[in-house]
Design a protein around this motif. Structure first.
Motif, PDB file in Angstrom:
ATOM      1  N   LEU A  30       0.810  -1.217   0.000  1.00 50.90           N
ATOM      2  CA  LEU A  30       0.000   0.000   0.000  1.00 50.90           C
ATOM      3  C   LEU A  30       0.844   1.268   0.000  1.00 50.90           C
ATOM      4  O   LEU A  30       0.306   2.375   0.064  1.00 50.90           O
ATOM      5  CB  LEU A  30      -0.944   0.008   1.209  1.00 50.90           C
ATOM      6  N   GLY A  31       2.165   1.119  -0.006  1.00 46.18           N
ATOM      7  CA  GLY A  31       3.038   2.280   0.009  1.00 46.18           C
ATOM      8  C   GLY A  31       3.064   3.006   1.342  1.00 46.18           C
ATOM      9  O   GLY A  31       3.386   4.188   1.404  1.00 46.18           O
ATOM     10  N   ILE A  32       2.743   2.304   2.410  1.00 47.96           N
ATOM     11  CA  ILE A  32       2.784   2.902   3.750  1.00 47.96           C
ATOM     12  C   ILE A  32       4.124   2.572   4.389  1.00 47.96           C
ATOM     13  O   ILE A  32       4.515   1.409   4.473  1.00 47.96           O
ATOM     14  CB  ILE A  32       1.637   2.376   4.631  1.00 47.96           C
ATOM     15  N   ASP A  33       4.841   3.589   4.824  1.00 48.59           N
ATOM     16  CA  ASP A  33       6.130   3.447   5.499  1.00 48.59           C
ATOM     17  C   ASP A  33       6.250   4.645   6.435  1.00 48.59           C
ATOM     18  O   ASP A  33       6.510   5.767   5.992  1.00 48.59           O
ATOM     19  CB  ASP A  33       7.272   3.427   4.481  1.00 48.59           C
ATOM     20  N   VAL A  34       6.009   4.418   7.728  1.00 44.85           N
ATOM     21  CA  VAL A  34       5.890   5.513   8.683  1.00 44.85           C
ATOM     22  C   VAL A  34       6.738   5.241   9.923  1.00 44.85           C
ATOM     23  O   VAL A  34       6.742   4.124  10.447  1.00 44.85           O
ATOM     24  CB  VAL A  34       4.408   5.711   9.097  1.00 44.85           C
ATOM     25  N   ALA A  35       7.434   6.267  10.397  1.00 44.28           N
ATOM     26  CA  ALA A  35       8.168   6.179  11.657  1.00 44.28           C
ATOM     27  C   ALA A  35       7.162   6.094  12.795  1.00 44.28           C
ATOM     28  O   ALA A  35       6.085   6.699  12.751  1.00 44.28           O
ATOM     29  CB  ALA A  35       9.055   7.403  11.840  1.00 44.28           C
ATOM     30  N   VAL A  36       7.516   5.330  13.829  1.00 46.22           N
ATOM     31  CA  VAL A  36       6.649   5.116  14.991  1.00 46.22           C
ATOM     32  C   VAL A  36       7.381   5.596  16.243  1.00 46.22           C
ATOM     33  O   VAL A  36       8.562   5.297  16.423  1.00 46.22           O
ATOM     34  CB  VAL A  36       6.280   3.621  15.148  1.00 46.22           C
ATOM     35  N   ARG A  37       6.669   6.306  17.102  1.00 46.95           N
ATOM     36  CA  ARG A  37       7.222   6.771  18.371  1.00 46.95           C
ATOM     37  C   ARG A  37       6.237   6.416  19.487  1.00 46.95           C
ATOM     38  O   ARG A  37       5.032   6.387  19.268  1.00 46.95           O
ATOM     39  CB  ARG A  37       7.454   8.285  18.357  1.00 46.95           C
ATOM     40  N   PRO A  38       6.736   6.197  20.713  1.00 45.68           N
ATOM     41  CA  PRO A  38       5.843   5.839  21.826  1.00 45.68           C
ATOM     42  C   PRO A  38       5.049   7.025  22.352  1.00 45.68           C
ATOM     43  O   PRO A  38       5.516   8.158  22.324  1.00 45.68           O
ATOM     44  CB  PRO A  38       6.817   5.326  22.895  1.00 45.68           C
ATOM     45  N   ILE A  74      -0.945   0.687  17.149  1.00 46.39           N
ATOM     46  CA  ILE A  74      -0.261   1.771  16.436  1.00 46.39           C
ATOM     47  C   ILE A  74      -1.335   2.567  15.712  1.00 46.39           C
ATOM     48  O   ILE A  74      -2.157   2.007  14.988  1.00 46.39           O
ATOM     49  CB  ILE A  74       0.793   1.234  15.453  1.00 46.39           C
ATOM     50  N   ALA A  75      -1.318   3.888  15.907  1.00 46.68           N
ATOM     51  CA  ALA A  75      -2.313   4.764  15.299  1.00 46.68           C
ATOM     52  C   ALA A  75      -1.618   5.944  14.630  1.00 46.68           C
ATOM     53  O   ALA A  75      -0.534   6.359  15.050  1.00 46.68           O
ATOM     54  CB  ALA A  75      -3.293   5.267  16.363  1.00 46.68           C
ATOM     55  N   ALA A  76      -2.264   6.479  13.600  1.00 49.77           N
ATOM     56  CA  ALA A  76      -1.721   7.651  12.909  1.00 49.77           C
ATOM     57  C   ALA A  76      -2.860   8.443  12.291  1.00 49.77           C
ATOM     58  O   ALA A  76      -3.953   7.919  12.066  1.00 49.77           O
ATOM     59  CB  ALA A  76      -0.724   7.222  11.830  1.00 49.77           C
ATOM     60  N   HIS A  77      -2.562   9.696  11.996  1.00 50.53           N
ATOM     61  CA  HIS A  77      -3.538  10.558  11.331  1.00 50.53           C
ATOM     62  C   HIS A  77      -3.745  10.097   9.885  1.00 50.53           C
ATOM     63  O   HIS A  77      -2.839   9.559   9.252  1.00 50.53           O
ATOM     64  CB  HIS A  77      -3.059  12.011  11.318  1.00 50.53           C
ATOM     65  N   VAL A  78      -4.939  10.365   9.371  1.00 48.25           N
ATOM     66  CA  VAL A  78      -5.282  10.016   7.999  1.00 48.25           C
ATOM     67  C   VAL A  78      -4.935  11.166   7.044  1.00 48.25           C
ATOM     68  O   VAL A  78      -4.523  10.947   5.914  1.00 48.25           O
ATOM     69  CB  VAL A  78      -6.764   9.599   7.881  1.00 48.25           C
ATOM     70  N   ASP A  79      -5.120  12.396   7.515  1.00 46.37           N
ATOM     71  CA  ASP A  79      -4.801  13.567   6.705  1.00 46.37           C
ATOM     72  C   ASP A  79      -4.687  14.782   7.610  1.00 46.37           C
ATOM     73  O   ASP A  79      -4.876  14.677   8.825  1.00 46.37           O
ATOM     74  CB  ASP A  79      -5.842  13.783   5.602  1.00 46.37           C
ATOM     75  N   SER A  80      -4.351  15.902   7.009  1.00 52.22           N
ATOM     76  CA  SER A  80      -4.261  17.146   7.764  1.00 52.22           C
ATOM     77  C   SER A  80      -4.430  18.301   6.780  1.00 52.22           C
ATOM     78  O   SER A  80      -4.082  18.177   5.599  1.00 52.22           O
ATOM     79  CB  SER A  80      -2.923  17.209   8.498  1.00 52.22           C
ATOM     80  N   LEU A  81      -4.957  19.408   7.249  1.00 51.69           N
ATOM     81  CA  LEU A  81      -5.124  20.574   6.382  1.00 51.69           C
ATOM     82  C   LEU A  81      -3.776  21.072   5.882  1.00 51.69           C
ATOM     83  O   LEU A  81      -3.650  21.532   4.753  1.00 51.69           O
ATOM     84  CB  LEU A  81      -5.861  21.687   7.129  1.00 51.69           C
ATOM     85  N   PRO A  87       0.070   8.825   4.654  1.00 45.14           N
ATOM     86  CA  PRO A  87       0.171   7.404   4.312  1.00 45.14           C
ATOM     87  C   PRO A  87      -0.919   6.513   4.906  1.00 45.14           C
ATOM     88  O   PRO A  87      -1.399   5.602   4.228  1.00 45.14           O
ATOM     89  CB  PRO A  87       1.555   7.014   4.838  1.00 45.14           C
ATOM     90  N   PHE A  88      -1.335   6.745   6.159  1.00 41.49           N
ATOM     91  CA  PHE A  88      -2.339   5.877   6.772  1.00 41.49           C
ATOM     92  C   PHE A  88      -3.711   6.006   6.097  1.00 41.49           C
ATOM     93  O   PHE A  88      -4.596   5.203   6.363  1.00 41.49           O
ATOM     94  CB  PHE A  88      -2.431   6.121   8.278  1.00 41.49           C
ATOM     95  N   ALA A  89      -3.885   6.967   5.195  1.00 42.77           N
ATOM     96  CA  ALA A  89      -5.132   7.067   4.441  1.00 42.77           C
ATOM     97  C   ALA A  89      -5.330   5.817   3.589  1.00 42.77           C
ATOM     98  O   ALA A  89      -6.468   5.431   3.297  1.00 42.77           O
ATOM     99  CB  ALA A  89      -5.120   8.308   3.556  1.00 42.77           C
ATOM    100  N   ARG A  90      -4.240   5.154   3.219  1.00 46.60           N
ATOM    101  CA  ARG A  90      -4.330   3.948   2.396  1.00 46.60           C
ATOM    102  C   ARG A  90      -4.632   2.697   3.223  1.00 46.60           C
ATOM    103  O   ARG A  90      -4.865   1.628   2.658  1.00 46.60           O
ATOM    104  CB  ARG A  90      -3.031   3.768   1.605  1.00 46.60           C
ATOM    105  N   LEU A  91      -4.676   2.816   4.544  1.00 45.92           N
ATOM    106  CA  LEU A  91      -4.986   1.669   5.398  1.00 45.92           C
ATOM    107  C   LEU A  91      -6.350   1.081   5.041  1.00 45.92           C
ATOM    108  O   LEU A  91      -6.542  -0.132   5.111  1.00 45.92           O
ATOM    109  CB  LEU A  91      -4.943   2.068   6.874  1.00 45.92           C
ATOM    110  N   LYS A  92      -7.280   1.902   4.608  1.00 47.37           N
ATOM    111  CA  LYS A  92      -8.630   1.432   4.258  1.00 47.37           C
ATOM    112  C   LYS A  92      -8.607   0.403   3.128  1.00 47.37           C
ATOM    113  O   LYS A  92      -9.569  -0.336   2.931  1.00 47.37           O
ATOM    114  CB  LYS A  92      -9.528   2.607   3.889  1.00 47.37           C
TER     115      LYS A  92
END
Length: 166
Positions: A30-38, A74-81, A87-92
């Motif tokens: 899905l082309g998702i590659d995101v850094a993760v922080r606690p 693990i959670a992330a935003h889908v979009d922002s103004l 990237p997590f928009a493609r999780l769907k």
């Protein structure tokens, strides 16, 4: 997000060593590659998310990849103004069987396959299951989705993907 489980009050000396924290999540198809922080909990009792939408958040008081039981969240935003679609928009689009790779701080790559994906109204998400610390090891990925309420400036649903170790 509703209240999430907090850290145990058991003394540190009585706890087993925790697996290393996740530092990256990928869904290559899905082309998702995101850094993760606690993260911990926010002032409202929900899981924190970063203001920087390029980062995903791992709930550090729950299981980590490699834990013997429970749900790694693990959670992330889908979009922002400011940053547009993220990237997590493609999780769907994560169909059952979609590969998920979580790399931990020790460099170990934990592989998972998506087992289920749901778009659930925020008020109907089973947060107890998402943050469960027991049962089979699994990965729960969460972002916003569904319809957007422009007056409240929020999505009305969450996209919740459950992945199991492979």
């Amino acid at each position: 997000m509703p209240e999430v489980p907090r850290r145990s009050s058991a003394p540190e000396a009585n706890r087993a060593a925790s697996p290393p924290a996740p530092v990256r999540v990928e869904l290559p198809d899905l082309g998702i590659d995101v850094a993760v922080r606690p993260v911990g909990v926010d002032s409202g009792g929900g899981m924190e998310l970063f203001d920087d939408p390029s980062l995903a958040a791992w709930y550090r008081w729950g299981p980590a990849p490699g834990s013997g039981a429970g749900s790694t969240v693990i959670a992330a935003h889908v979009d922002s103004l400011e940053y547009d679609v993220l990237p997590f928009a493609r999780l769907k689009d994560a169909a059952p069987g979609t590969a998920v790779i979580v790399t931990d701080a020790a460099g170990t790559r934990h592989t998972y396959a998506v087992e289920s994906l749901e778009v659930v109204e925020k008020t109907a998400v089973d947060w107890d299951a998402a943050f469960d610390r027991s049962g089979s090891p699994r990965l729960t990925l969460v972002t916003c989705g569904g319809a957007f309420d422009y007056d409240a400036r929020t999505y009305l649903s969450n996209v919740v993907a459950i992945a199991v170790p492979t």
